[in-house]
Scaffold this motif. Structure first.
Motif, PDB file in Angstrom:
ATOM      1  N   PRO A 416       0.825  -1.218   0.000  1.00  0.00           N
ATOM      2  CA  PRO A 416       0.000   0.000   0.000  1.00  0.00           C
ATOM      3  C   PRO A 416       0.855   1.262   0.000  1.00  0.00           C
ATOM      4  O   PRO A 416       2.008   1.261   0.439  1.00  0.00           O
ATOM      5  CB  PRO A 416      -0.795  -0.131   1.305  1.00  0.00           C
ATOM      6  CG  PRO A 416       0.092  -0.925   2.202  1.00  0.00           C
ATOM      7  CD  PRO A 416       0.814  -1.900   1.317  1.00  0.00           C
ATOM      8  N   VAL A 421      -2.315   1.465   6.266  1.00  0.00           N
ATOM      9  CA  VAL A 421      -3.333   0.583   5.692  1.00  0.00           C
ATOM     10  C   VAL A 421      -3.049  -0.862   6.092  1.00  0.00           C
ATOM     11  O   VAL A 421      -3.962  -1.650   6.378  1.00  0.00           O
ATOM     12  CB  VAL A 421      -3.379   0.740   4.158  1.00  0.00           C
ATOM     13  CG1 VAL A 421      -4.291  -0.309   3.533  1.00  0.00           C
ATOM     14  CG2 VAL A 421      -3.844   2.145   3.786  1.00  0.00           C
ATOM     15  N   TYR A 526      -7.657   0.824  -1.403  1.00  0.00           N
ATOM     16  CA  TYR A 526      -6.289   0.329  -1.231  1.00  0.00           C
ATOM     17  C   TYR A 526      -5.447   0.897  -2.377  1.00  0.00           C
ATOM     18  O   TYR A 526      -5.455   0.350  -3.484  1.00  0.00           O
ATOM     19  CB  TYR A 526      -6.279  -1.198  -1.259  1.00  0.00           C
ATOM     20  CG  TYR A 526      -4.969  -1.864  -0.890  1.00  0.00           C
ATOM     21  CD1 TYR A 526      -4.803  -2.456   0.344  1.00  0.00           C
ATOM     22  CD2 TYR A 526      -3.911  -1.926  -1.797  1.00  0.00           C
ATOM     23  CE1 TYR A 526      -3.604  -3.092   0.677  1.00  0.00           C
ATOM     24  CE2 TYR A 526      -2.722  -2.547  -1.476  1.00  0.00           C
ATOM     25  CZ  TYR A 526      -2.568  -3.128  -0.236  1.00  0.00           C
ATOM     26  OH  TYR A 526      -1.385  -3.753   0.086  1.00  0.00           O
TER      27      TYR A 526
END
Length: 533
Positions: A416, A421, A526
């Motif tokens: 990511p 994340v 994402y």
């Protein structure tokens, strides 16, 4: 070079002295001018009265008309001069010839000064002029006979030297009073400076200002809410964190100056002020918002002058504790892998001791094959090392629980762009897998399937288990904080999943039927990290 600051006591002494000195100088000037005007006015009035009195004397009138003895004018004016304490009393005829004078040799001579012309024309005048006896204030009054015809004039003079003498005496008295005032002012300034410095604990103004700035910065930067009240339980200080919690509870955003009992009826700060004893780590509810509170009295010189309350939103405290589950998941995965590895090493050790090398060879090959398959499946598709290692750790955890966990990565999942994340996904994956593994504990078929997808910066995960499933009404409550069917001190995992998905702008969809297992579908934003990010 740093400029040296004057001490508070020095500033007060200088300020008071300057104020007193300026006040006394202004007072001296005003009084001196007033006294000067009053003395001049009194002298002029006195000269007028004496001259008028002499002008109305029958002795003067008869002497000027030649009816009486002219020598009596001199005797009369000398008596008046001594009695009135004036410089001179001069009687003159209409030609300006003296009929009387303090110096008898000047009788019969013309009046000196040149300011007698007005009175010889019948006008009463005043002047300051210099004659044979020096500079003086002169009052002139005309002398009229019975037929109202002017027959002469009277001049009365008062020496200006006496005026200056009176002014000097008055000025000396003012100066003495001013000096006494300055001395008293200095003593008062020193006393006030010492008293103020004692109240301020010996601190200088620059130090107080620095402490105040430091205090304000510290109060506004701390995460805990801070409320201070004075002895009358009136709110005197509230920091930003406290206002944030109050706003969350629906309270006013401007509580300064309000009685604490009206603003927060159950704060119990009044009790702390009354008893002088602190109350630590107590729970309090404000309009449904639960907080953890510390209350301490504010004591100055052994006297309670107020109280301070520091507090923090209990939900935040719980959330901080719950967020540790991410770290806990890492630890659990490592523990499971370590435990699994030890079990396998025990098997290998047993086969070695039994010298059963055929089984040992086959067992090791199976382990290597299984490990290679698992590692290649995960690491070839999941490029984030932390996320890949975590998933492999969950494989060991599932085997330890006798659950068949299958990982299927349908798409390549890049690292990511934002490292946070990874942490949020670990929280989501960890809690969902843990719940699925636990859900199959009493099932005949203990299987869990984890499927991972990635397309167009969207991450998707599907977790399917063969557990007992759940009813629709339960499915609606599982994300409520603290809700659990597994006992007390549980019910935080799915709540954390919900919070992590909120941060990821994600969604979670649950499909479950009693006796048919559960499927959970997660979708979240994402963004792929670019090279060099």
């Amino acid at each position: 070079m740093k400029k040296k600051q004057l001490k508070l006591s020095t500033i007060i002494i200088l300020f008071v002295c300057i104020v007193v000195l300026v006040s006394l100088v202004i007072t001296d000037l005003l009084i001196s001018r007033t006294i000067n005007d009053n003395i001049e006015s009194n002298i002029e009035e006195k000269a007028k009265i004496v001259s008028r009195t002499v002008a109305h004397s029958t002795i003067v009138k008869s002497g000027l008309e030649g009816e009486g003895n002219a020598g009596r004018i001199q005797e009369y004016t000398q008596d008046i001069q001594k009695s009135a304490e004036v410089l001179f009393v001069v009687v003159m005829d209409m030609e300006g010839i003296r009929k009387s004078h303090p110096d008898p040799d000047r009788i019969g001579k013309h009046f000196v000064g040149g300011d007698e012309k007005g009175v010889l024309q019948g006008k009463e005048t005043l002047s300051i002029s210099e004659g044979t006896l020096g500079q003086s204030v002169r009052a002139f009054s005309p002398v009229f006979n019975e037929g109202n015809q002017q027959i002469g004039a009277v001049a009365v003079g008062i020496s200006l030297g006496s005026v200056e003498q009176a002014l000097d005496m008055s000025h000396r008295n003012i100066l003495v009073g001013s000096m006494i005032g300055i001395i008293v002012g200095v003593i008062g300034a020193v006393t006030i400076a010492r008293y103020i410095k004692k109240i301020l604990f010996g601190l200088e103004p620059i130090t107080i200002a620095k402490i105040l700035e430091e205090r304000n910065t510290m109060l506004q930067s701390v995460h805990e809410g801070v409320v201070a009240v004075n002895k009358d339980t009136t709110i005197s200080l509230v920091n930003k964190s406290a206002l944030k919690i109050f706003n969350k509870a629906g309270l006013s955003s401007d509580p300064i100056g309000m009685p604490i009992k009206e603003y927060m009826p159950h704060t119990r700060l009044e009790r702390v002020i009354a008893t002088g004893k602190p109350e630590l780590d107590e729970e309090q509810t404000i309009n449904g918002v639960s907080i953890l509170v510390n209350r301490v009295p504010l004591i100055v010189n052994d006297e309670v002058v107020g109280a301070i309350s520091t507090f923090r939103d209990k939900t935040e405290v719980n959330q901080l504790a719950e967020q540790l589950t991410g770290v806990k998941s890492y630890a659990e995965a490592l523990r499971a892998q370590s435990h699994e590895f030890m079990n396998k090493m025990h098997v290998i050790l047993g086969l070695v001791k039994m010298k059963d090398y055929n089984h040992l060879n086959r067992y090791v090959k199976e382990l290597v094959s299984l490990r290679v398959d698992e590692v290649s499946t995960v690491t070839s598709k999941v490029k984030d090392p932390a996320l890949a290692g975590f998933i492999m750790g969950k494989l060991s955890y599932a085997r330890e629980k006798n659950v068949a966990l299958t990982i299927e990565c349908h798409d390549f999942i890049p690292e990511p762009k934002n490292p946070s994340v990874t942490h949020e996904l670990i929280t989501v994956i960890g809690n969902l897998l843990d719940n699925s593994v636990e859900a199959t504990a009493n099932s005949n078929e203990k299987e869990v399937l984890l499927e991972l997808f990635y397309q167009d910066e969207q991450f998707e995960m599907v977790v399917t288990d063969t557990g007992k499933g759940m009813a629709d009404e339960i499915a609606e409550d599982i994300f409520v904080k603290g809700y659990s069917s597994k006992g007390e001190e549980r019910g935080y995992g799915l709540f954390l999943v919900k919070e992590s998905l909120r941060k990821l702008n994600g969604t979670l969809h649950v499909e479950s039927k009693v006796g048919s297992g559960t499927t959970m579908v997660v979708q979240a934003s994402y963004k792929e990290g670019k090279k060099g990010d």
